[in-house]
Design a protein around this motif. Structure first.
Motif, PDB file in Angstrom:
ATOM      1  N   TRP A  96      45.366  44.323  36.616  1.00  0.00           N
ATOM      2  CA  TRP A  96      45.215  43.875  34.759  1.00  0.00           C
ATOM      3  C   TRP A  96      45.487  42.695  34.928  1.00  0.00           C
ATOM      4  CZ3 TRP A  96      49.753  43.601  32.803  1.00  0.00           C
ATOM      5  CH2 TRP A  96      49.862  43.397  31.723  1.00  0.00           C
ATOM      6  N   SER A  97      46.381  42.155  35.550  1.00  0.00           N
ATOM      7  CA  SER A  97      46.455  40.877  35.012  1.00  0.00           C
ATOM      8  C   SER A  97      46.207  40.112  35.539  1.00  0.00           C
ATOM      9  CB  SER A  97      47.792  40.257  36.162  1.00  0.00           C
ATOM     10  OG  SER A  97      47.839  40.266  37.076  1.00  0.00           O
ATOM     11  N   SER A  98      44.269  39.558  36.359  1.00  0.00           N
ATOM     12  CA  SER A  98      43.612  39.366  37.141  1.00  0.00           C
ATOM     13  C   SER A  98      42.377  39.348  36.107  1.00  0.00           C
ATOM     14  CB  SER A  98      43.324  39.782  38.675  1.00  0.00           C
ATOM     15  OG  SER A  98      44.687  39.456  39.552  1.00  0.00           O
ATOM     16  N   GLY A  99      42.311  40.290  35.761  1.00  0.00           N
ATOM     17  CA  GLY A  99      40.880  40.694  34.869  1.00  0.00           C
ATOM     18  C   GLY A  99      41.748  39.886  33.397  1.00  0.00           C
ATOM     19  N   TRP A 143      45.802  33.869  41.155  1.00  0.00           N
ATOM     20  CA  TRP A 143      47.329  33.484  40.192  1.00  0.00           C
ATOM     21  C   TRP A 143      48.457  34.657  40.559  1.00  0.00           C
ATOM     22  CZ3 TRP A 143      48.323  35.396  35.839  1.00  0.00           C
ATOM     23  CH2 TRP A 143      49.380  35.171  34.762  1.00  0.00           C
ATOM     24  N   SER A 144      47.550  35.624  40.136  1.00  0.00           N
ATOM     25  CA  SER A 144      48.502  36.635  39.275  1.00  0.00           C
ATOM     26  C   SER A 144      49.676  36.812  40.756  1.00  0.00           C
ATOM     27  CB  SER A 144      47.168  37.819  39.660  1.00  0.00           C
ATOM     28  OG  SER A 144      46.873  37.464  38.381  1.00  0.00           O
ATOM     29  N   ILE A 145      48.894  36.568  41.883  1.00  0.00           N
ATOM     30  CA  ILE A 145      50.173  36.512  43.498  1.00  0.00           C
ATOM     31  C   ILE A 145      51.058  35.968  43.831  1.00  0.00           C
ATOM     32  CG2 ILE A 145      50.064  36.772  45.714  1.00  0.00           C
ATOM     33  CD1 ILE A 145      47.233  38.551  45.662  1.00  0.00           C
ATOM     34  N   VAL A 146      50.399  34.707  43.006  1.00  0.00           N
ATOM     35  CA  VAL A 146      51.429  33.855  42.896  1.00  0.00           C
ATOM     36  C   VAL A 146      52.583  33.265  42.221  1.00  0.00           C
ATOM     37  CG1 VAL A 146      51.879  30.901  42.676  1.00  0.00           C
ATOM     38  CG2 VAL A 146      49.755  31.821  44.033  1.00  0.00           C
ATOM     39  N   GLY A 192      47.957  33.428  25.060  1.00  0.00           N
ATOM     40  CA  GLY A 192      47.244  34.982  25.998  1.00  0.00           C
ATOM     41  C   GLY A 192      47.969  34.549  27.417  1.00  0.00           C
ATOM     42  N   GLY A 193      47.350  33.408  28.167  1.00  0.00           N
ATOM     43  CA  GLY A 193      47.584  33.598  29.528  1.00  0.00           C
ATOM     44  C   GLY A 193      49.420  33.341  29.714  1.00  0.00           C
ATOM     45  N   THR A 237      54.692  34.875  31.523  1.00  0.00           N
ATOM     46  CA  THR A 237      56.003  35.566  31.669  1.00  0.00           C
ATOM     47  C   THR A 237      56.186  37.259  32.159  1.00  0.00           C
ATOM     48  OG1 THR A 237      56.258  34.144  29.490  1.00  0.00           O
ATOM     49  CG2 THR A 237      57.766  36.265  29.781  1.00  0.00           C
ATOM     50  N   ILE A 238      54.905  38.104  31.206  1.00  0.00           N
ATOM     51  CA  ILE A 238      55.336  39.344  32.356  1.00  0.00           C
ATOM     52  C   ILE A 238      55.135  39.228  32.942  1.00  0.00           C
ATOM     53  CG2 ILE A 238      54.513  41.534  31.615  1.00  0.00           C
ATOM     54  CD1 ILE A 238      53.290  40.532  29.557  1.00  0.00           C
ATOM     55  N   LEU A 239      54.165  38.599  34.338  1.00  0.00           N
ATOM     56  CA  LEU A 239      54.272  38.866  35.636  1.00  0.00           C
ATOM     57  C   LEU A 239      55.331  38.391  36.589  1.00  0.00           C
ATOM     58  CD1 LEU A 239      50.977  38.233  36.368  1.00  0.00           C
ATOM     59  CD2 LEU A 239      52.127  40.177  36.855  1.00  0.00           C
ATOM     60  N   MET A 240      56.099  37.117  35.831  1.00  0.00           N
ATOM     61  CA  MET A 240      57.505  36.490  36.605  1.00  0.00           C
ATOM     62  C   MET A 240      58.722  37.049  36.149  1.00  0.00           C
ATOM     63  SD  MET A 240      56.850  32.293  35.685  1.00  0.00           S
ATOM     64  CE  MET A 240      56.501  32.430  34.100  1.00  0.00           C
TER      65      MET A 240
END
Length: 253
Positions: A126-129, A151-154, A170-171, A176-179
């Motif tokens: 989802w985050s990668s897309g 980038w999503s994994i890192v 947006g990026g 922020t959400i992923l972190m």
């Protein structure tokens, strides 16, 4: 115990290495020639064949073993010289290596691990897309979907190499959400991995029937102090003793 752990670690590293080689782009790796891959396949088939022979030798019912492990024999067929079958056979061997590790195979079949891996995979995709749609064409460091996935994994692991950084609003929101969620997500994954490893080591080498029988014996031992039992504990003890008695009589017959 030491050799068992070393074997499991060896198979895990072998799975990771072979997966990278199989899915790598030969055009980007001049050393991953077809000759090199054929040599790697010969070594791998030799290892799988030796592992299969050892298990066959230790099996009590060899005919049943051969029938139930037909996939292992198929994965060892050297059909790599046929171009269209080479990649397919290598994927079969990758699955076969997974089956060579009781720990990895049981982990993949574990329902809790499947749920955690499913959640992590869903978040990554989802985050990668999303970052690919938001940044591709604007961010010069995100050209392909693979760049977005990296980038999503890192970002999820909070490593932050800095080679790819979002430039759109947006990026940055996605980052922020992923972190924020990354620590908890990976924590759940590693915790389940460690828990499964502990359970595997405690119950390794036992069939499900043997494991259930051992649990019943343990319950009976824990309830030795009859004078301290409650009514519920007493009923549980009697039920356990009856089950053990029936199992023992069935084995003797």
């Amino acid at each position: 115990m030491f050799f068992r752990v070393m074997y499991e670690i060896f198979v895990i590293l072998l799975v990771i290495t072979y997966a990278i080689v199989v899915f790598a782009d030969p055009a980007s790796h001049p050393r991953l020639t077809e000759e090199f891959m054929n040599q790697a396949d010969v070594i791998l088939i030799s290892f799988l064949a030796a592992e299969y022979v050892i298990r066959l030798w230790l099996a009590k019912d060899k005919k049943k073993f051969v029938i139930s492990n037909w996939f292992d024999l198929v994965a060892m067929i050297p059909l790599d010289h046929y171009f269209y079958l080479a990649r397919f056979m290598r994927i079969l061997r990758l699955v076969r290596i997974l089956r060579a590790s009781p720990f990895l195979w049981s982990m993949l079949k574990s329902k809790p691990m499947q749920r955690v891996i499913g959640v992590v995979t869903l978040i990554m995709l989802w985050s990668s897309g999303a970052i690919y749609l938001l940044e591709a064409g604007i961010n010069e460091n995100i050209v392909h979907f693979g760049d977005a996935l990296w980038w999503s994994i890192v970002t999820t692991t909070t490593v932050g190499y800095g080679d790819i950084s979002p430039v759109t609003t947006g990026g940055r929101i996605m980052a922020t959400i992923l972190m924020v969620t990354g620590i908890g997500t990976l924590g759940a994954l590693t915790a389940n991995f460690a828990h499964h490893w502990t359970e595997f080591q405690e119950g390794k080498g036992q069939t499900p029937e043997e494991h259930a029988h051992a649990e019943k014996k343990m319950r009976a031992l824990q309830l030795q102090q009859v004078e301290q039992l409650t009514q519920k504990e007493y009923e549980s003890m009697m039920k356990t003793i009856e089950e053990l008695y029936r199992e023992r009589n069935g084995e003797e017959r």
